[in-house]
Design a protein around this motif. Structure first.
Motif, PDB file in Angstrom:
ATOM      1  N   ARG A   5       0.813  -1.213   0.000  1.00  0.00           N
ATOM      2  CA  ARG A   5       0.000   0.000   0.000  1.00  0.00           C
ATOM      3  C   ARG A   5       0.860   1.283   0.000  1.00  0.00           C
ATOM      4  N   SER A   6       2.082   1.167   0.526  1.00  0.00           N
ATOM      5  CA  SER A   6       2.963   2.338   0.623  1.00  0.00           C
ATOM      6  C   SER A   6       3.210   2.990  -0.741  1.00  0.00           C
ATOM      7  N   ALA A   7       2.993   2.229  -1.823  1.00  0.00           N
ATOM      8  CA  ALA A   7       3.158   2.786  -3.172  1.00  0.00           C
ATOM      9  C   ALA A   7       2.343   4.069  -3.341  1.00  0.00           C
ATOM     10  N   CYS A  29      16.064   3.123  -0.587  1.00  0.00           N
ATOM     11  CA  CYS A  29      16.584   2.547   0.663  1.00  0.00           C
ATOM     12  C   CYS A  29      15.454   1.949   1.491  1.00  0.00           C
ATOM     13  N   GLY A  30      15.634   0.725   1.940  1.00  0.00           N
ATOM     14  CA  GLY A  30      14.565   0.024   2.656  1.00  0.00           C
ATOM     15  C   GLY A  30      13.491  -0.361   1.667  1.00  0.00           C
ATOM     16  N   ALA A  31      13.909  -1.040   0.592  1.00  0.00           N
ATOM     17  CA  ALA A  31      13.031  -1.206  -0.580  1.00  0.00           C
ATOM     18  C   ALA A  31      12.054  -2.372  -0.481  1.00  0.00           C
ATOM     19  N   ALA A  32      12.297  -3.344   0.417  1.00  0.00           N
ATOM     20  CA  ALA A  32      11.428  -4.537   0.473  1.00  0.00           C
ATOM     21  C   ALA A  32      10.017  -4.177   0.969  1.00  0.00           C
ATOM     22  N   PRO A  33       8.971  -4.767   0.427  1.00  0.00           N
ATOM     23  CA  PRO A  33       8.949  -5.794  -0.617  1.00  0.00           C
ATOM     24  C   PRO A  33       9.086  -5.261  -2.043  1.00  0.00           C
ATOM     25  N   GLY A  34       9.118  -3.920  -2.218  1.00  0.00           N
ATOM     26  CA  GLY A  34       9.434  -3.410  -3.557  1.00  0.00           C
ATOM     27  C   GLY A  34       8.395  -2.496  -4.194  1.00  0.00           C
ATOM     28  N   ALA A  35       7.424  -2.055  -3.409  1.00  0.00           N
ATOM     29  CA  ALA A  35       6.359  -1.214  -3.995  1.00  0.00           C
ATOM     30  C   ALA A  35       6.881   0.164  -4.457  1.00  0.00           C
ATOM     31  N   TRP A  36       7.726   0.788  -3.640  1.00  0.00           N
ATOM     32  CA  TRP A  36       8.289   2.085  -4.069  1.00  0.00           C
ATOM     33  C   TRP A  36       9.147   1.895  -5.316  1.00  0.00           C
ATOM     34  N   SER A  37       9.881   0.786  -5.358  1.00  0.00           N
ATOM     35  CA  SER A  37      10.690   0.523  -6.549  1.00  0.00           C
ATOM     36  C   SER A  37       9.797   0.338  -7.773  1.00  0.00           C
ATOM     37  N   ILE A  61      17.712  -1.306  -1.990  1.00  0.00           N
ATOM     38  CA  ILE A  61      18.551  -1.933  -0.957  1.00  0.00           C
ATOM     39  C   ILE A  61      17.672  -2.264   0.239  1.00  0.00           C
ATOM     40  N   ASP A  62      17.872  -3.450   0.803  1.00  0.00           N
ATOM     41  CA  ASP A  62      17.153  -3.772   2.046  1.00  0.00           C
ATOM     42  C   ASP A  62      17.896  -4.844   2.823  1.00  0.00           C
ATOM     43  N   LEU A  63      17.674  -4.845   4.131  1.00  0.00           N
ATOM     44  CA  LEU A  63      18.178  -5.916   4.996  1.00  0.00           C
ATOM     45  C   LEU A  63      17.523  -7.235   4.613  1.00  0.00           C
ATOM     46  N   LEU A  64      16.288  -7.136   4.137  1.00  0.00           N
ATOM     47  CA  LEU A  64      15.509  -8.321   3.767  1.00  0.00           C
ATOM     48  C   LEU A  64      15.711  -8.640   2.298  1.00  0.00           C
ATOM     49  N   GLN A  78      21.402  -6.227   2.655  1.00  0.00           N
ATOM     50  CA  GLN A  78      22.413  -5.163   2.786  1.00  0.00           C
ATOM     51  C   GLN A  78      21.881  -4.079   3.711  1.00  0.00           C
ATOM     52  N   ASP A  79      22.798  -3.558   4.540  1.00  0.00           N
ATOM     53  CA  ASP A  79      22.440  -2.510   5.488  1.00  0.00           C
ATOM     54  C   ASP A  79      22.807  -1.150   4.895  1.00  0.00           C
ATOM     55  N   VAL A  80      21.812  -0.308   4.685  1.00  0.00           N
ATOM     56  CA  VAL A  80      22.041   1.014   4.079  1.00  0.00           C
ATOM     57  C   VAL A  80      23.014   1.845   4.915  1.00  0.00           C
ATOM     58  N   THR A  81      23.005   1.636   6.243  1.00  0.00           N
ATOM     59  CA  THR A  81      23.842   2.461   7.117  1.00  0.00           C
ATOM     60  C   THR A  81      25.292   1.974   7.171  1.00  0.00           C
ATOM     61  N   SER A 103      14.001   7.023   0.745  1.00  0.00           N
ATOM     62  CA  SER A 103      14.092   6.129   1.895  1.00  0.00           C
ATOM     63  C   SER A 103      12.747   6.003   2.589  1.00  0.00           C
ATOM     64  N   ASP A 104      12.257   4.770   2.580  1.00  0.00           N
ATOM     65  CA  ASP A 104      11.058   4.437   3.349  1.00  0.00           C
ATOM     66  C   ASP A 104      11.477   3.480   4.468  1.00  0.00           C
ATOM     67  N   MET A 105      12.791   3.516   4.796  1.00  0.00           N
ATOM     68  CA  MET A 105      13.330   2.620   5.828  1.00  0.00           C
ATOM     69  C   MET A 105      12.617   2.844   7.144  1.00  0.00           C
ATOM     70  N   ALA A 106      12.504   1.769   7.892  1.00  0.00           N
ATOM     71  CA  ALA A 106      11.975   1.864   9.248  1.00  0.00           C
ATOM     72  C   ALA A 106      12.582   0.738  10.061  1.00  0.00           C
ATOM     73  N   PRO A 107      12.930   1.009  11.330  1.00  0.00           N
ATOM     74  CA  PRO A 107      13.422  -0.071  12.181  1.00  0.00           C
ATOM     75  C   PRO A 107      12.231  -0.922  12.616  1.00  0.00           C
ATOM     76  N   THR A 122      18.315   8.381  13.478  1.00  0.00           N
ATOM     77  CA  THR A 122      19.719   7.985  13.278  1.00  0.00           C
ATOM     78  C   THR A 122      19.905   7.367  11.891  1.00  0.00           C
ATOM     79  N   MET A 123      18.949   6.556  11.471  1.00  0.00           N
ATOM     80  CA  MET A 123      19.021   5.963  10.134  1.00  0.00           C
ATOM     81  C   MET A 123      18.938   7.047   9.064  1.00  0.00           C
ATOM     82  N   CYS A 124      18.065   8.028   9.278  1.00  0.00           N
ATOM     83  CA  CYS A 124      17.927   9.132   8.314  1.00  0.00           C
ATOM     84  C   CYS A 124      19.221   9.944   8.235  1.00  0.00           C
TER      85      CYS A 124
HETATM   86  N1  SAM Z   1       9.055   1.174   0.589  1.00  0.00           N
HETATM   87  C1  SAM Z   1       8.834  -0.275   0.760  1.00  0.00           C
HETATM   88  C2  SAM Z   1       7.810  -0.697  -0.262  1.00  0.00           C
HETATM   89  O1  SAM Z   1       7.102   0.179  -0.760  1.00  0.00           O
HETATM   90  O2  SAM Z   1       7.729  -1.887  -0.567  1.00  0.00           O
HETATM   91  C3  SAM Z   1       8.408  -0.590   2.186  1.00  0.00           C
HETATM   92  C4  SAM Z   1       9.526  -0.372   3.177  1.00  0.00           C
HETATM   93  S1  SAM Z   1       9.230  -0.976   4.804  1.00  0.00           S
HETATM   94  C5  SAM Z   1       8.123   0.228   5.443  1.00  0.00           C
HETATM   95  C6  SAM Z   1      10.740  -0.594   5.639  1.00  0.00           C
HETATM   96  C7  SAM Z   1      11.933  -1.453   5.219  1.00  0.00           C
HETATM   97  O3  SAM Z   1      13.139  -0.870   5.734  1.00  0.00           O
HETATM   98  C8  SAM Z   1      11.894  -2.883   5.739  1.00  0.00           C
HETATM   99  O4  SAM Z   1      11.842  -3.770   4.658  1.00  0.00           O
HETATM  100  C9  SAM Z   1      13.228  -3.021   6.498  1.00  0.00           C
HETATM  101  O5  SAM Z   1      13.846  -4.281   6.336  1.00  0.00           O
HETATM  102  C10 SAM Z   1      14.063  -1.928   5.864  1.00  0.00           C
HETATM  103  N2  SAM Z   1      15.224  -1.504   6.657  1.00  0.00           N
HETATM  104  C11 SAM Z   1      15.252  -1.160   7.973  1.00  0.00           C
HETATM  105  N3  SAM Z   1      16.502  -0.840   8.344  1.00  0.00           N
HETATM  106  C12 SAM Z   1      17.294  -0.972   7.243  1.00  0.00           C
HETATM  107  C13 SAM Z   1      18.693  -0.794   7.002  1.00  0.00           C
HETATM  108  N4  SAM Z   1      19.527  -0.397   7.966  1.00  0.00           N
HETATM  109  N5  SAM Z   1      19.156  -1.041   5.756  1.00  0.00           N
HETATM  110  C14 SAM Z   1      18.315  -1.452   4.779  1.00  0.00           C
HETATM  111  N6  SAM Z   1      16.992  -1.635   4.950  1.00  0.00           N
HETATM  112  C15 SAM Z   1      16.483  -1.401   6.168  1.00  0.00           C
END
Ligand code: SAM
Length: 192
Positions: A5-7, A29-37, A61-64, A78-81, A103-107, A122-124
């Motif tokens: 839905r974040s798309a 950054c924080g691209a999983a599952p890939g909607a923004w991409s 890029i994503d940790l997942l 991969q860790d963006v930070t 960046s739609d990253m979130a911890p 801190t991530m931002c």
């Molecule tokens: N924008 C994505 C989409 O539309 O599909 C949804 C992103 S989701 C809200 C946040 C993502 O940030 C998670 O998949 C999480 O694994 C990733 N994330 C959190 N910390 C991260 C880091 N340090 N490096 C890379 N990805 C990170």
């Protein structure tokens, strides 16, 4: 048929500010599952869907794990930070430069609002280091944050290197959530 839905948040912000143009290079950054991409691929024409327009580049890029997507390169697990990821990223970008960092990253939320806020800020802040490596002069950064005491600190840091910084709250973002986005434009690369 978006993966998430974040798309709709990105579509809404991009409709208003025209951040993603055909031919542009985008780091998601924080691209999983890939909607923004998915949105970025459409807007920058990185799958070459419209042969009349320049073909852009999308690197997510994503940790997942990020499931494959036509028109995007993904750096999963991969860790963006982590600065050791930057070299891999640069190799995937034409001229080793991006026009836009998203960046739609979130911890993982702990439920403690202040703690989650601080973690995300801190991530931002690490995105400012990423920008110094990959963002081209006059480029843009769109990043999600959770509002709180350190919002001002982040805003000031962004204002130090970007000509314009605005706060966005898309309609698609729940009213009662602390979620906001900073749109920073007109990047000025700091002198070394
Ligand atoms: N924008 C994505 C989409 O539309 O599909 C949804 C992103 S989701 C809200 C946040 C993502 O940030 C998670 O998949 C999480 O694994 C990733 N994330 C959190 N910390 C991260 C880091 N340090 N490096 C890379 N990805 C990170």
């Amino acid at each position: 048929n978006f993966r998430c839905r974040s798309a709709f948040k990105l579509l809404e912000m991009d409709d208003k500010f025209r951040l993603l143009q055909p031919g542009f290079s985008v780091v998601d950054c924080g691209a999983a599952p890939g909607a923004w991409s998915q949105v970025a691929v459409q807007r920058v024409n990185s799958a070459g869907t419209d042969p009349a327009l320049p073909r852009g580049t999308v690197v997510g890029i994503d940790l997942l794990n990020i499931p494959p997507l036509d028109g995007a390169h993904f750096l999963s697990s991969q860790d963006v930070t982590d600065p050791s990821m930057h070299a891999k990223l640069l190799e995937l970008l034409p001229n080793r430069q991006a026009h836009v960092i998203l960046s739609d990253m979130a911890p993982n939320a702990s439920g403690f609002r202040d703690m989650d806020h601080e973690k995300l800020i801190t991530m931002c802040l690490s995105l400012i280091d990423l920008a110094e490596k990959v963002l081209q002069p006059q480029g843009s950064l769109l990043c999600k944050y959770w509002d709180g005491i350190l919002t001002r600190t982040l805003q000031e840091k962004l204002s130090g290197v970007f000509g314009g910084v605005r706060t966005l709250k898309p309609q698609a973002s729940r009213k009662d959530s602390a979620e906001r986005y900073f749109l920073a434009t007109m990047y000025r690369k700091p002198m070394k």
